[in-house]
Design a protein around this motif. Structure first.
Motif, mmCIF file in Angstrom:
data_model
loop_
_atom_site.group_PDB
_atom_site.id
_atom_site.type_symbol
_atom_site.label_atom_id
_atom_site.label_comp_id
_atom_site.label_asym_id
_atom_site.label_seq_id
_atom_site.Cartn_x
_atom_site.Cartn_y
_atom_site.Cartn_z
ATOM 1 N N HIS A 235 -33.065 7.818 -34.341
ATOM 2 C CA HIS A 235 -32.181 6.773 -32.128
ATOM 3 C C HIS A 235 -30.737 6.916 -32.884
ATOM 4 O O HIS A 235 -30.407 6.671 -34.077
ATOM 5 C CB HIS A 235 -32.587 5.845 -32.824
ATOM 6 C CG HIS A 235 -32.845 4.842 -34.051
ATOM 7 N ND1 HIS A 235 -34.051 4.962 -34.981
ATOM 8 C CD2 HIS A 235 -32.257 3.860 -34.049
ATOM 9 C CE1 HIS A 235 -33.934 4.547 -35.839
ATOM 10 N NE2 HIS A 235 -32.898 3.686 -35.320
ATOM 11 N N PRO A 236 -30.254 7.095 -32.424
ATOM 12 C CA PRO A 236 -28.523 6.613 -32.406
ATOM 13 C C PRO A 236 -28.689 4.947 -32.695
ATOM 14 O O PRO A 236 -29.224 4.111 -32.413
ATOM 15 C CB PRO A 236 -28.246 6.668 -30.496
ATOM 16 C CG PRO A 236 -29.358 7.046 -30.251
ATOM 17 C CD PRO A 236 -30.336 7.216 -30.531
ATOM 18 N N LEU A 237 -27.270 4.997 -33.327
ATOM 19 C CA LEU A 237 -27.020 3.532 -34.008
ATOM 20 C C LEU A 237 -25.800 3.028 -33.501
ATOM 21 O O LEU A 237 -24.819 3.776 -32.589
ATOM 22 C CB LEU A 237 -26.703 3.643 -34.921
ATOM 23 C CG LEU A 237 -27.479 4.197 -36.887
ATOM 24 C CD1 LEU A 237 -26.387 3.887 -37.633
ATOM 25 C CD2 LEU A 237 -28.222 2.572 -36.857
ATOM 26 N N ASN A 238 -25.974 1.564 -33.084
ATOM 27 C CA ASN A 238 -25.436 0.838 -32.927
ATOM 28 C C ASN A 238 -24.307 0.373 -33.743
ATOM 29 O O ASN A 238 -24.568 -0.543 -33.869
ATOM 30 C CB ASN A 238 -26.009 -0.642 -31.629
ATOM 31 C CG ASN A 238 -27.123 0.620 -30.431
ATOM 32 O OD1 ASN A 238 -26.377 1.001 -29.677
ATOM 33 N ND2 ASN A 238 -27.936 0.380 -30.407
ATOM 34 N N ILE A 239 -22.670 0.462 -33.240
ATOM 35 C CA ILE A 239 -21.680 0.137 -34.392
ATOM 36 C C ILE A 239 -21.334 -1.019 -33.644
ATOM 37 O O ILE A 239 -20.219 -0.130 -32.896
ATOM 38 C CB ILE A 239 -21.222 1.229 -35.425
ATOM 39 C CG1 ILE A 239 -22.744 1.824 -35.954
ATOM 40 C CG2 ILE A 239 -20.577 0.592 -36.478
ATOM 41 C CD1 ILE A 239 -22.179 3.134 -37.038
ATOM 42 N N HIS A 240 -20.486 -1.768 -33.588
ATOM 43 C CA HIS A 240 -20.187 -2.871 -33.547
ATOM 44 C C HIS A 240 -19.246 -3.063 -34.832
ATOM 45 O O HIS A 240 -19.086 -3.903 -35.876
ATOM 46 C CB HIS A 240 -20.422 -4.173 -32.520
ATOM 47 C CG HIS A 240 -20.201 -5.119 -32.262
ATOM 48 N ND1 HIS A 240 -20.130 -5.715 -30.605
ATOM 49 C CD2 HIS A 240 -18.294 -5.268 -32.073
ATOM 50 C CE1 HIS A 240 -18.650 -6.444 -30.123
ATOM 51 N NE2 HIS A 240 -17.548 -5.952 -31.467
ATOM 52 N N PHE A 241 -17.816 -2.856 -34.339
ATOM 53 C CA PHE A 241 -16.311 -3.200 -35.399
ATOM 54 C C PHE A 241 -16.375 -3.992 -35.088
ATOM 55 O O PHE A 241 -14.685 -4.177 -34.336
ATOM 56 C CB PHE A 241 -16.105 -1.699 -35.439
ATOM 57 C CG PHE A 241 -15.228 -1.475 -37.356
ATOM 58 C CD1 PHE A 241 -14.015 -2.338 -37.514
ATOM 59 C CD2 PHE A 241 -15.763 -0.230 -38.142
ATOM 60 C CE1 PHE A 241 -13.921 -2.037 -39.095
ATOM 61 C CE2 PHE A 241 -15.102 -0.072 -39.252
ATOM 62 C CZ PHE A 241 -13.833 -0.733 -39.565
ATOM 63 N N LEU A 242 -15.295 -5.769 -36.117
ATOM 64 C CA LEU A 242 -14.622 -6.149 -35.806
ATOM 65 C C LEU A 242 -13.481 -6.724 -36.725
ATOM 66 O O LEU A 242 -14.236 -6.667 -37.788
ATOM 67 C CB LEU A 242 -15.242 -7.581 -35.750
ATOM 68 C CG LEU A 242 -16.286 -7.860 -35.087
ATOM 69 C CD1 LEU A 242 -17.167 -6.792 -34.562
ATOM 70 C CD2 LEU A 242 -16.320 -9.030 -34.405
ATOM 71 N N HIS A 320 -21.320 -13.730 -32.385
ATOM 72 C CA HIS A 320 -23.216 -13.366 -31.520
ATOM 73 C C HIS A 320 -23.004 -12.675 -30.638
ATOM 74 O O HIS A 320 -24.232 -12.251 -30.573
ATOM 75 C CB HIS A 320 -22.543 -15.256 -30.998
ATOM 76 C CG HIS A 320 -23.344 -16.519 -31.283
ATOM 77 N ND1 HIS A 320 -25.096 -16.988 -31.000
ATOM 78 C CD2 HIS A 320 -22.616 -16.894 -31.583
ATOM 79 C CE1 HIS A 320 -24.689 -17.259 -31.912
ATOM 80 N NE2 HIS A 320 -23.687 -18.291 -32.529
ATOM 81 N N SER A 321 -21.733 -12.348 -29.671
ATOM 82 C CA SER A 321 -21.829 -11.490 -28.784
ATOM 83 C C SER A 321 -21.866 -9.770 -29.826
ATOM 84 O O SER A 321 -22.710 -9.253 -29.598
ATOM 85 C CB SER A 321 -19.930 -10.942 -28.314
ATOM 86 O OG SER A 321 -20.041 -12.143 -27.621
ATOM 87 N N ALA A 322 -21.300 -9.542 -31.108
ATOM 88 C CA ALA A 322 -21.669 -8.381 -31.902
ATOM 89 C C ALA A 322 -23.172 -8.206 -32.152
ATOM 90 O O ALA A 322 -23.945 -7.513 -32.406
ATOM 91 C CB ALA A 322 -20.446 -9.099 -33.052
ATOM 92 N N VAL A 323 -24.045 -9.432 -32.883
ATOM 93 C CA VAL A 323 -25.797 -9.001 -32.672
ATOM 94 C C VAL A 323 -26.078 -9.411 -31.966
ATOM 95 O O VAL A 323 -26.954 -8.717 -31.515
ATOM 96 C CB VAL A 323 -25.721 -10.532 -34.051
ATOM 97 C CG1 VAL A 323 -27.007 -10.336 -34.405
ATOM 98 C CG2 VAL A 323 -24.875 -11.069 -34.838
ATOM 99 N N LEU A 324 -25.936 -9.769 -30.925
ATOM 100 C CA LEU A 324 -27.349 -10.453 -29.719
ATOM 101 C C LEU A 324 -27.360 -9.143 -28.856
ATOM 102 O O LEU A 324 -27.902 -9.913 -27.693
ATOM 103 C CB LEU A 324 -26.831 -11.994 -29.544
ATOM 104 C CG LEU A 324 -27.699 -12.777 -29.927
ATOM 105 C CD1 LEU A 324 -27.847 -14.382 -30.597
ATOM 106 C CD2 LEU A 324 -28.758 -12.321 -31.010
ATOM 107 N N GLY A 325 -25.298 -9.205 -28.788
ATOM 108 C CA GLY A 325 -25.066 -7.599 -27.356
ATOM 109 C C GLY A 325 -24.655 -8.653 -26.492
ATOM 110 O O GLY A 325 -24.679 -9.943 -26.470
ATOM 111 N N GLY A 326 -24.167 -8.357 -25.210
ATOM 112 C CA GLY A 326 -23.872 -8.457 -23.845
ATOM 113 C C GLY A 326 -25.120 -9.408 -23.451
ATOM 114 O O GLY A 326 -24.908 -10.687 -22.481
#
Length: 371
Positions: A235-242, A320-326
């Protein structure tokens, strides 16, 4: 980049500031207290920058073998950081070949320096393998590494070294290029801040949060580049880079784009994002926090489409936004986070992330500090 890891836990109290408990990096409401990390091998009787790297990381895992390497290439990224490529010679002794995991560092032994320096590997394990020569030489045009006509691309390992005159190893690696190119050094791999994490089955992971402060990006660019190079996952990975950093110094009239190109590894990050927009194996979002900008007006008309720029530090809301999503509905049991940055920043980010993730938060947040 000089490194140490965390072991035990302690309580650190933020400084009271107006109506909130505010630290340098993160604004935390006064009702919250978090368990934060302390340093392994801390010695109160010595200045931290006087403790040799090998002593500071004595409890960290490291390989037994030293590998000789040749300093192949030096590139000046910006006024304060150099990229160095260390070529790995052919190994004919039948011993285990050079290898590492994304996120690890090197003990770098320089013959004229008493103590080994510790520097993060910023390349990928694939870069340390011999690359066969392509059938058509034009296929390697634009390559960032040298190509040997008989062997293909030489195996190498890359380091990003900050200008640090008080660090003997870094100071040697910042000598004029013609004095150090071609020199032989010895390296040893170490560290436990790695991908994949040994404690989590990544087949069940869908969301990866990567948080970098300054040169804390070094192990994370290796991890992201490695994920970018991997074959198709289930499955595709969702990566949020801060990424929190400062703009390199330049002329006041310099366009934002030219300054962004000097931020450590930002061009590489953006190339990966553009590539993944076509392959869709990774869904990457990049938030860049520029802590030396006065306001959003400084960037609003110049922000590139492949990243979002904020003229401030990372906040609890950002985490919070990065972990829980929009929509706030992401499953935290399918999420892991990696944090690397200055000690204060890392303490704060790790504490908040563990609370957001909740169950198993301590096992799902991996962190390492640079100093």
């Amino acid at each position: 980049m000089r490194r140490f890891r965390l072991s035990t836990l302690s309580i650190r109290r933020p400084v009271l500031c107006s109506q909130h408990l505010c630290s340098q990096h993160l604004c935390i409401p006064p009702t919250k207290r978090f368990v934060l990390g302390t340093t392994r091998g801390q010695m109160s009787s010595q200045r931290e920058d006087s403790i040799p790297h090998e002593l500071r990381t004595a409890a960290e895992p490291r390989q037994n073998r030293l590998f000789p390497v040749n300093l192949l290439h030096v590139e000046q990224v910006n006024p304060s950081v150099r990229l160095l490529q260390l070529a790995i010679p052919d190994q004919d002794d039948g011993a285990q070949p050079f290898s590492f995991l994304p996120g690890q560092w090197l003990d770098v032994h320089i013959p004229s320096v008493a103590h080994a320096g510790g520097f993060t590997i910023t390349s990928t394990p694939a870069d340390a393998q011999k690359l066969p020569l392509p059938e058509h030489p034009s296929e390697v045009v634009g390559s960032e590494t040298e190509v040997n006509s008989s062997l293909g691309r030489a195996p190498y390992v890359e380091l990003a070294v900050q200008d640090s005159p008080s660090n003997p190893s870094a100071a040697w690696l910042w000598k004029p290029k013609d004095e150090i190119l071609g020199k032989t050094l010895n390296i040893r791999v170490g560290g436990s801040f790695v991908w994949p994490p040994s404690s989590i089955d990544t087949r069940h992971i869908k969301n990866v949060i990567l948080i970098a402060g300054g040169v804390g990006i070094n192990p994370l660019i290796s991890i992201l580049s490695h994920l970018h190079n991997q074959t198709q996952e289930t499955h595709p990975l969702n990566i949020h880079f801060l990424y929190s950093t400062r703009l390199p110094k330049g002329p006041e009239t310099a366009p934002l784009g030219s300054l962004l190109d000097q931020i450590l590894f930002l061009p590489r990050l953006r190339r990966i994002i553009r590539s993944q927009l076509q392959s869709h194996r990774l869904r990457i979002s990049l938030d860049l926090f520029l802590t030396d900008l006065a306001s959003a007006d400084d960037v609003s008309s110049q922000t590139p489409a492949d990243l979002t720029i904020f003229p401030r530090r990372i906040t609890e809301h950002d985490l919070h936004s990065a972990v829980l999503g929009g929509d706030g509905k992401s499953d935290t049991q399918e999420t892991i986070a990696y944090v690397c940055g200055p000690p204060g920043m890392t303490d704060e980010m790790v504490a908040v992330l563990q609370e957001i993730i909740g169950k198993d938060g301590a096992e799902r947040v991996f962190f390492e500090k640079w100093w």
